[in-house]
Write an enzyme that holds these catalytic residues in place. Structure first.
Site, PDB file in Angstrom:
ATOM      1  CG  HIS A 166      -6.172   6.328   4.677  1.00  9.86           C
ATOM      2  ND1 HIS A 166      -5.688   5.378   3.881  1.00  9.86           N
ATOM      3  CD2 HIS A 166      -5.567   7.054   5.394  1.00  9.86           C
ATOM      4  CE1 HIS A 166      -4.289   5.779   4.158  1.00  9.86           C
ATOM      5  NE2 HIS A 166      -4.209   6.554   5.072  1.00  9.86           N
ATOM      6  CB  CYS A 197     -10.006   5.378  -0.010  1.00  8.34           C
ATOM      7  SG  CYS A 197      -8.474   5.988   0.729  1.00  8.34           S
ATOM      8  CD  GLU A 236      -1.888   8.522   7.179  1.00 10.58           C
ATOM      9  OE1 GLU A 236      -0.759   8.842   7.600  1.00 10.58           O
ATOM     10  OE2 GLU A 236      -2.044   7.527   6.492  1.00 10.58           O
ATOM     11  CG  ASP A 272      -1.624   1.277   1.328  1.00  5.74           C
ATOM     12  OD1 ASP A 272      -2.209   1.498   0.305  1.00  5.74           O
ATOM     13  OD2 ASP A 272      -1.754   1.741   2.278  1.00  5.74           O
ATOM     14  CB  SER A 273       0.217   4.810  -0.791  1.00  2.41           C
ATOM     15  OG  SER A 273      -1.000   4.870  -0.029  1.00  2.41           O
ATOM     16  CB  CYS A 299      -2.888   0.917  -2.549  1.00  4.85           C
ATOM     17  SG  CYS A 299      -3.047   2.849  -2.863  1.00  4.85           S
TER      18      CYS A 299
HETATM   19  N1  DGL Z   1      -3.864   4.033   0.105  1.00  6.27           N
HETATM   20  C1  DGL Z   1      -4.449   5.095  -0.821  1.00  6.27           C
HETATM   21  C2  DGL Z   1      -5.915   4.383  -1.445  1.00  6.27           C
HETATM   22  O1  DGL Z   1      -6.494   3.270  -0.953  1.00  6.27           O
HETATM   23  C3  DGL Z   1      -5.165   6.000   0.176  1.00  6.27           C
HETATM   24  C4  DGL Z   1      -3.920   6.883   0.527  1.00  6.27           C
HETATM   25  C5  DGL Z   1      -3.017   7.541  -0.669  1.00  6.27           C
HETATM   26  O2  DGL Z   1      -3.644   8.335  -0.996  1.00  6.27           O
HETATM   27  O3  DGL Z   1      -2.100   7.169  -0.712  1.00  6.27           O
HETATM   28  O4  DGL Z   1      -6.214   4.894  -2.564  1.00  6.27           O
END
Ligand code: DGL
Length: 279
Positions: free
Chosen positions: A198, A196, A156, A13-14, A76
């Site tokens: 988050h 997403c 976050e 993931d990011s 992600c």
């Molecule tokens: N992990 C990203 C997503 O699910 C969210 C956070 C980011 O923008 O990197 O799209």
């Protein structure tokens, strides 16, 4: 094949958001080992161009493949939306599963009125991957995509309950679920996809501002089900006895990863268990 089955599942993931997907994987497959990479140095992906996200995604996938994995999960949403083809091309020997298609399937199973709202990052919405995935199953579906970038920062920060997230949720979602009379889309969606990593953390605040009958779909559980089925199909599942473990890799600040990640995972992560790497 038996030796390959012993390898971990790779997840990237990011950042720490993908730990919501890891949690679902662990619950569904407690005997599997998982190698998780959070590219925190380059977070967020959600505001970057598809080319940049694809480049980062291929680097993350390559790193996990080099370390030895039997299947790659792109946790992600943004990377799943724009980098899946590039990842499959770059890792021909490794099955690659993203979160968009399982989330779309869950939404199609949930909707009765064929009206689905998708909320995600700017890049995910702009790329239209959820819209395409839902339409491929339900061509007649009406899909309203909306970017909710502030949700990422709120999650976050840990501001997931109370007035502030609820006000932000209302600002983003009222135009979809409580349109002013006379506006163009009179069909109110009965299903909302949290597109997403988050957003599941904000589910309570989101729930308070959408109509009670709305089904909120989070792709984590459906993705875990897809991974489980795929490992079984390929003969790569571990025997269902014993207990698997997780190894954490991050590209920036192991202490922050452990601190923030514990909240996303719902159980503590020790800083000593997080390895700092460079891509
Ligand atoms: N992990 C990203 C997503 O699910 C969210 C956070 C980011 O923008 O990197 O799209």
């Amino acid at each position: 094949m038996r030796n390959k089955a012993k390898l971990p599942i790779g997840v990237f993931d990011s950042g720490v958001g993908g730990l919501t997907v890891l949690k679902a994987l662990r619950e569904r497959m407690p005997c599997e080992d998982v190698l998780y990479l959070g590219d925190t140095a380059r977070l967020p992906y959600g505001t970057k161009s598809p080319q940049t996200v694809a480049r980062y995604g291929v680097q993350c996938g390559g790193e996990l493949t080099r370390r030895g994995i039997k299947l790659l999960v792109v946790a992600c949403n943004t990377a799943s939306a724009v980098a899946l083809d590039a990842l499959r091309e770059a890792n021909p020997g490794v099955p690659v599963i993203g979160v968009v298609e399982p989330g779309a399937r869950a939404a199609c199973a949930a909707t009765s009125n064929q009206a689905v709202a998708v909320i995600a990052t700017e890049s995910t919405i702009a790329g239209g991957a959820y819209q395409r995935a839902i339409h491929s199953i339900r061509p007649e579906a009406r899909i309203l995509g909306h970017a909710c970038p502030l949700f990422v920062s709120l999650a976050e920060e840990g501001w997931t309950e109370g007035q502030i997230p609820e006000a932000v949720a209302a600002r983003y979602l009222d135009p979809i679920f409580k349109p002013a009379s006379g506006t163009e889309h009179p069909v109110i969606p009965d299903t909302l996809v949290l597109g997403c990593t988050h957003f599941p953390l904000l589910a309570q605040a989101i729930r308070r501002v959408v109509p009670d009958r709305t089904t909120i779909v989070d792709s984590a559980a459906t993705t875990a089900e897809t991974v489980y089925a795929e490992l079984g199909r390929l003969g790569l599942a571990r025997p269902e006895n014993g207990c698997g473990g997780t190894t954490y890799l991050t590209t920036d600040d192991a202490a922050r990863f452990a601190r923030t990640g514990s909240r996303f995972l719902g159980t503590p992560i020790a800083e000593r268990d997080v390895l700092l790497i460079d891509l």
